[in-house]
Write an enzyme that holds these catalytic residues in place. Structure first.
Site, PDB file in Angstrom:
ATOM      1  N   ASN A 102      34.739   7.912  23.600  1.00  0.00           N
ATOM      2  CA  ASN A 102      34.976   6.517  23.964  1.00  0.00           C
ATOM      3  C   ASN A 102      33.681   6.014  24.597  1.00  0.00           C
ATOM      4  OD1 ASN A 102      35.489   4.172  25.586  1.00  0.00           O
ATOM      5  ND2 ASN A 102      37.673   4.619  25.538  1.00  0.00           N
ATOM      6  N   TYR A 139      42.309   4.806  19.022  1.00  0.00           N
ATOM      7  CA  TYR A 139      42.158   4.274  20.373  1.00  0.00           C
ATOM      8  C   TYR A 139      43.534   3.713  20.726  1.00  0.00           C
ATOM      9  CZ  TYR A 139      40.537   1.376  24.273  1.00  0.00           C
ATOM     10  OH  TYR A 139      40.366   0.796  25.517  1.00  0.00           O
ATOM     11  N   ASN A 178      44.862   7.781  25.608  1.00  0.00           N
ATOM     12  CA  ASN A 178      45.375   6.966  26.716  1.00  0.00           C
ATOM     13  C   ASN A 178      46.655   7.519  27.327  1.00  0.00           C
ATOM     14  OD1 ASN A 178      43.977   4.792  27.909  1.00  0.00           O
ATOM     15  ND2 ASN A 178      44.032   3.653  25.981  1.00  0.00           N
ATOM     16  N   ASP A 222      40.664   8.507  22.020  1.00  0.00           N
ATOM     17  CA  ASP A 222      41.164   8.201  23.358  1.00  0.00           C
ATOM     18  C   ASP A 222      42.659   7.966  23.209  1.00  0.00           C
ATOM     19  OD1 ASP A 222      41.945   7.143  25.768  1.00  0.00           O
ATOM     20  OD2 ASP A 222      40.284   5.731  25.946  1.00  0.00           O
TER      21      ASP A 222
END
Length: 371
Positions: free
Chosen positions: A108, A211, A252, A250
């Site tokens: 990222n 992402y 999250n 990523d």
């Protein structure tokens, strides 16, 4: 009575005004001889010069000390830019004669344009991966970057419709069979999926770079994240049913309490560490099904955590509150692979030393055999 001799008094005053007197002489009213005055003047200039040199020396010493102080108390580099010379270990040796080893990196970059100004190319040149996944690129158009175009003949960008937001890209030295940017069945692909997903199909596996949406400040976007998780899990299951999957980027989410510095303080309060998000991740790894549901879906494995069951290493440190210096991080970037692919994984490392070009650190995986 003769008049007062004001001239001599005036002359005396003039001499006092023009002479560099010491404060003691001025207080006493005594005059200082010219030779003594010159001697004191030279002495004062000498002391002033010495003081100036000392001050300059101390300033240079402090400056050097600050420039060398690039590590935090927990030995994490705290550079504001990446160094030019970065040493990366060579690829692991192939365990099977004649088979390739493929190095894959996810990173990222927190805005590609910003990262390029902070040493982005130095890391890419040193790591020299076979496949590079970049998330949160924040580009509005496909940029021309010599370090990427010269190394990777196959480049795929998924750019968000919202300017300066999200963005996922994959760069590869190996040509894929097919490339997709969609999350099938998701009801709002342009609003949610755009800029967040690139899927590459190779002969022997799928590579999915993501992402994943953030649940947002005060969890205001948690419902959007939950909807994504439902459709994405279904998507991964469909891919895994045909051939093994590497899911990376990523993600999250901090899957366990070991994956963030302050788990109790953040539980169900901070995006990435709620019961909803961690449970969804667990279901992706270990699907909740029964034999009555028919053929059982395959399990997936969080590779770095499997190899490091007790360690606390992080991939993200907020720029705010000096989180990097304090070691207050989250492990959000990872590689998740089909269980049947685990035996082919040779290495999986968090590049903790690569700090300065983003608020995230890259993660590297090496895989035995052709893709």
């Amino acid at each position: 009575m003769p008049p007062k001799r004001t001239a001599s008094t005036s002359s005396k005053a003039k001499r006092k005004a023009s002479s560099p007197l010491s404060s003691a002489a001025e207080d006493s009213g005594d005059e200082v001889p010219a030779s003594q005055s010159q001697s004191q003047s030279q002495s004062q200039r000498s002391r002033a010069s010495k003081k100036s040199r000392l001050s300059e020396s101390q300033s240079q010493s402090q400056s050097a000390s600050q420039s060398q102080n690039t590590s935090s108390a927990n030995a994490q580099p705290t550079n504001v830019v990446l160094p030019v010379n970065i040493v990366i270990p060579p690829k692991a040796e192939s365990k099977v004669e004649g088979e390739n080893v493929t190095r894959i990196v996810t990173w990222n970059v927190c805005g590609l344009a910003a990262s390029q100004k902070k040493g982005f190319k130095h890391y890419i040149e040193s790591e020299d991966p076979d496949i590079l996944i970049l998330t949160e690129t924040k580009v509005n158009n496909i940029p021309v970057d010599p370090v990427l175009t010269s190394r990777f003949p196959h480049r795929y960008w998924n750019i968000s419709e919202q300017k300066g937001y999200a963005g996922t890209a994959i760069f590869s030295k190996i040509e894929p069979k097919n490339v997709s940017y969609a999350l099938p069945s998701h009801p709002t692909p342009n609003e949610v999926v755009k800029g967040r997903l690139v899927t590459m199909e190779f002969e022997n596996l799928w590579l999915v770079g993501t992402y994943v949406p953030n649940a947002g400040d005060k969890l205001k976007n948690l419902s959007t994240k939950e909807e994504w998780n439902v459709h994405f899990e279904k998507y991964l299951r469909e891919l895994d049913a045909t051939k093994p999957v590497i899911w990376t980027g990523d993600l999250n989410v901090a899957p366990t309490e070991l994956d963030l510095a302050n788990p109790k303080r953040n539980w169900n309060k901070t995006p990435g560490y709620t019961e909803s998000e961690t449970s969804a991740f667990k279901r992706i790894l270990n699907p909740e099904t029964s034999e009555a549901d028919g053929p059982q879906p395959g399990k997936l494995v969080d590779v770095w955590r499997q190899r490091n069951p007790d360690l606390r290493h992080y991939t993200y440190f907020s720029y705010r509150f000096k989180c990097r210096e304090k070691g207050l991080g989250w492990r959000l970037d990872m590689f998740v692979v089909s269980e049947r692919l685990v035996e082919k994984v040779l290495e999986c490392e968090i590049r903790s030393e690569i700090w300065g070009a983003s608020d995230h650190c890259p993660v590297m995986l090496e895989l035995q055999g052709s893709l």
